[in-house]
Each structure stands twice: as structure tokens, then as C-alpha cells.
Design an enzyme around this catalytic site. Sequence first.
Site, PDB file in Angstrom:
ATOM      1  CE  LYS A  78      -3.304   2.967   0.934  1.00 11.75           C
ATOM      2  NZ  LYS A  78      -4.337   3.554   0.401  1.00 11.75           N
ATOM      3  CE  LYS A  91      14.369  14.074 -28.724  1.00  7.20           C
ATOM      4  NZ  LYS A  91      13.134  13.817 -29.523  1.00  7.20           N
TER       5      LYS A  91
HETATM    6  P1  NAD Z   1     -11.157   9.078   9.207  1.00  7.72           P
HETATM    7  O1  NAD Z   1     -10.372  10.048  10.025  1.00  7.72           O
HETATM    8  O2  NAD Z   1     -12.366   9.674   8.664  1.00  7.72           O
HETATM    9  O3  NAD Z   1     -11.493   8.026  10.164  1.00  7.72           O
HETATM   10  C1  NAD Z   1     -11.144   7.621  11.378  1.00  7.72           C
HETATM   11  C2  NAD Z   1     -11.985   7.074  12.401  1.00  7.72           C
HETATM   12  O4  NAD Z   1     -11.233   6.526  13.554  1.00  7.72           O
HETATM   13  C3  NAD Z   1     -12.593   8.385  13.153  1.00  7.72           C
HETATM   14  O5  NAD Z   1     -14.049   8.060  12.916  1.00  7.72           O
HETATM   15  C4  NAD Z   1     -12.209   8.470  14.496  1.00  7.72           C
HETATM   16  O6  NAD Z   1     -13.123   9.258  15.267  1.00  7.72           O
HETATM   17  C5  NAD Z   1     -11.586   7.046  14.751  1.00  7.72           C
HETATM   18  N1  NAD Z   1     -10.787   6.776  15.778  1.00  7.72           N
HETATM   19  C6  NAD Z   1      -9.569   7.676  15.946  1.00  7.72           C
HETATM   20  N2  NAD Z   1      -8.836   7.375  16.933  1.00  7.72           N
HETATM   21  C7  NAD Z   1      -9.767   6.418  17.619  1.00  7.72           C
HETATM   22  C8  NAD Z   1      -9.332   5.744  18.884  1.00  7.72           C
HETATM   23  N3  NAD Z   1      -8.518   5.522  19.662  1.00  7.72           N
HETATM   24  N4  NAD Z   1     -10.464   4.642  19.418  1.00  7.72           N
HETATM   25  C9  NAD Z   1     -11.688   4.595  18.359  1.00  7.72           C
HETATM   26  N5  NAD Z   1     -11.907   5.296  17.237  1.00  7.72           N
HETATM   27  C10 NAD Z   1     -10.691   6.077  16.843  1.00  7.72           C
HETATM   28  O7  NAD Z   1      -9.906   8.725   8.544  1.00  7.72           O
HETATM   29  P2  NAD Z   1     -10.271   7.789   6.849  1.00  7.72           P
HETATM   30  O8  NAD Z   1     -10.302   8.576   5.679  1.00  7.72           O
HETATM   31  O9  NAD Z   1     -11.416   6.770   7.344  1.00  7.72           O
HETATM   32  O10 NAD Z   1      -9.088   6.759   7.010  1.00  7.72           O
HETATM   33  C11 NAD Z   1      -8.767   5.661   7.857  1.00  7.72           C
HETATM   34  C12 NAD Z   1      -7.476   4.828   7.238  1.00  7.72           C
HETATM   35  O11 NAD Z   1      -7.622   4.625   6.043  1.00  7.72           O
HETATM   36  C13 NAD Z   1      -6.418   5.777   7.429  1.00  7.72           C
HETATM   37  O12 NAD Z   1      -5.225   5.081   7.664  1.00  7.72           O
HETATM   38  C14 NAD Z   1      -6.085   6.380   5.856  1.00  7.72           C
HETATM   39  O13 NAD Z   1      -4.888   6.418   5.481  1.00  7.72           O
HETATM   40  C15 NAD Z   1      -6.548   4.973   5.280  1.00  7.72           C
HETATM   41  N6  NAD Z   1      -7.351   5.300   3.898  1.00  7.72           N
HETATM   42  C16 NAD Z   1      -7.830   6.257   3.555  1.00  7.72           C
HETATM   43  C17 NAD Z   1      -8.586   6.856   2.285  1.00  7.72           C
HETATM   44  C18 NAD Z   1      -9.300   7.897   1.930  1.00  7.72           C
HETATM   45  O14 NAD Z   1      -9.312   8.150   0.853  1.00  7.72           O
HETATM   46  N7  NAD Z   1      -9.797   8.591   3.033  1.00  7.72           N
HETATM   47  C19 NAD Z   1      -8.056   6.030   1.454  1.00  7.72           C
HETATM   48  C20 NAD Z   1      -7.481   4.660   1.490  1.00  7.72           C
HETATM   49  C21 NAD Z   1      -6.926   4.434   2.905  1.00  7.72           C
END
Ligand code: NAD
Length: 316
Positions: free
Chosen positions: A171, A242
Site C-alpha cells: 500500500k 532529449k
Molecule cells: P477518518 O479520520 O475519517 O476516520 C478515522 C476514524 O477513527 C474516526 O471516525 C475517528 O473518530 C476514529 N478514531 C480515531 N482514534 C480512535 C480511537 N482511539 N478509538 C476509536 N476510534 C478512533 O479517516 P479515514 O479517511 O477513514 O482513514 C482511515 C484509514 O484509511 C487511514 O489509515 C487512511 O490513511 C486510510 N485510507 C484512507 C483513504 C481515504 O480516501 N480517506 C483511502 C485509503 C486508505
Amino acid sequence: METVGFIGLGNMGGGMSNNIQKAGYPMVVYDLREEVIKPLLDGGARLAGSPAEVARLSDVTFTSLPGPREVEAVATGPEGVLEGISAGGIYVDLSTSRPTLIREIEPKFRAKGAHVLDAPVSGGKSGAQSRNLAVMVGGEQEIFERIKPLLEAFGDKVFYAGAIGAGSVAKLVHNMIGHGVRQAIAEGLTLGVKAGVEPEALWQCIRRGSLGRMSGLHEGIARTVFRGEFEPASFALNLSRKDVGLATDLGREFNVPMPVANLVEQIAIEGMNRGWGDRDSSVTFLLQEEQAGVEVRASGVDPAKAGRFISTHPEE
Ligand code: NAD
């Protein structure tokens, strides 16, 4: 059907958990934010008070959290998944996180007789909602095969990448290439527009060239780099040097900063000085391999069927 736990119901987790629920799995959920939990509860999910409770009540527990800091805390911190999981339980981290972290976490679960997979996803929020997601999985293959139908409840391109951490490595490589290519596109489009071409005309011209189809790039890498054969050239290094040089000249003429293109030019010049001008332009891979201390050979990949990195055709 297995009971499925889901922790982290944000942009990605919200869509993925919804698709798991729609597939009929009973669910236990947890997030720090109440508003994102509600749709799952309305759909019949049970609310847990901690990650440990999620794991205690579930056969398979997923996390989709912002990054390594949250993954470490939720997986192995106080009242974390590790505390609640029992022998035979499966923990799957869907976050984009540090491969080394999941490799450190896994033995702690194994000591309890539980299993860990890392399974980061690609496809964005809309893909998470519409089940258009690539899922790149690392861990024990037998466990992967066992829960594959569950992974397919939210991902249409589920792929086994290798031992624990392999999904996360894949990833990060995927995203790093994507961001690098996007910067190159940014440089190219700003150059083209500043040098007097309308953005839409520029876009349409690029789409119609070999770059738009990406076929030359993928097939070329399979034909040359994967085989370690750079002759005869289908597009010689002296020609690409080039072309890139003409583009960076144009950038200087129009004051467009082009850090990636200038770096690519310097690398091509180094290759020319090795006497490789008549070899295929992909020969610059050899410089990167030399500096990285590793070779990238995969002679089993048929250039004619190399396809795209990510294909829309599931059979590829
Ligand atoms: P987000 O911030 O929207 O969601 C994360 C969630 O985790 C939130 O709802 C938050 O409240 C919760 N959270 C945080 N700490 C917590 C804890 N200690 N206990 C319980 N819940 C907790 O993020 P996202 O965009 O959904 O991304 C999630 C993962 O997926 C990330 O690692 C990101 O890099 C990956 N990702 C995101 C995308 C995208 O387009 N958004 C695409 C592929 C992968």
C-alpha cells in the site's frame, strides 16, 4: 455467520462497515465519535464500550484508524483489542500504517493463540461506500483464505500480498508511486498551460498519447526491467534525455519550477555517462537498483498481459 467487530467508522470505516452489515454479518462497533456510530446501530449493530469489548464479542475485529499512533493504542494499549481477543480470534488492521508496527504487534496476538492480518485498502471514500476497493492483505495465508468472503463484502479486488506487513508495504509503495506521478502531472500541466496551451486541449492531447493508455509504461517495464534486458531499445535513453531536457528548458523559459522533471533529467544524464544512450530508456532503473542494493526481476510476467498496476478487470 461470524460476528464482526469494527473500530473506526470514519470516511473509510463508515462505508466498509456498512457493506459488511448489508452482507448480513452481526456487528459490534466502537468509535470515539457518536455521530458516526449511529447509522450502524440503526442497522442493528451492538455498541461496545472499548476496543477490548469489541474483540471479546467478535470473531473477527477490524480497525480503520488514522495512522500508526492510533493503531498501536487501540490494538495493544489499555482496554485494547489484545486485551479482549481470545484464542482463535482474528484481528485485521485496514488502516494505512507502519509495516514494522503490525510486525511487532502480531507476535503478541500469536502468544494468545489469536491471528493478525494487515489489509490496507485503496479506492477512497466513494470506493468504500460502493464496494470498489482494492484490499492488500498480509499475514497467514490460511487465515486470509478463511475470511476472504468477509473481505469481499467490502472490497471487489482482494489480493494476498504475503506474510504479515506485506499488505502495508504494498500500500505504501502504491501511494508513493501515485503521489510521485501526480507531482509529475502537476509539473507537466502547469508547464503546458504557462507555455500557452489551453488546459482542456492539453489534457485531451495527453490522454490520447501512449501515456493516457499507460500501456507502454506497464508493458515496457515487463519487457525490459523485469527481464534485465534493455536492448534492442523500443525508446532509447538518448531520446528520453532529449525530451525531458526540452521540457525542463521550456520550464526555465516560462519560469515553471519542475523539481521531479529536473531530477529525472539528471538521472538520465547519469545513465548517458554510463554509455547507455542507445539502450531502452527504462535502463535508468539499473541506477536506482544499484543505489538501493536490490534488483527487480520478474521474468514470469508476460509483457503482453502486464495490464495496468490496478486493473478494472477483476480477472487480472
Ligand atoms: P477518518 O479520520 O475519517 O476516520 C478515522 C476514524 O477513527 C474516526 O471516525 C475517528 O473518530 C476514529 N478514531 C480515531 N482514534 C480512535 C480511537 N482511539 N478509538 C476509536 N476510534 C478512533 O479517516 P479515514 O479517511 O477513514 O482513514 C482511515 C484509514 O484509511 C487511514 O489509515 C487512511 O490513511 C486510510 N485510507 C484512507 C483513504 C481515504 O480516501 N480517506 C483511502 C485509503 C486508505
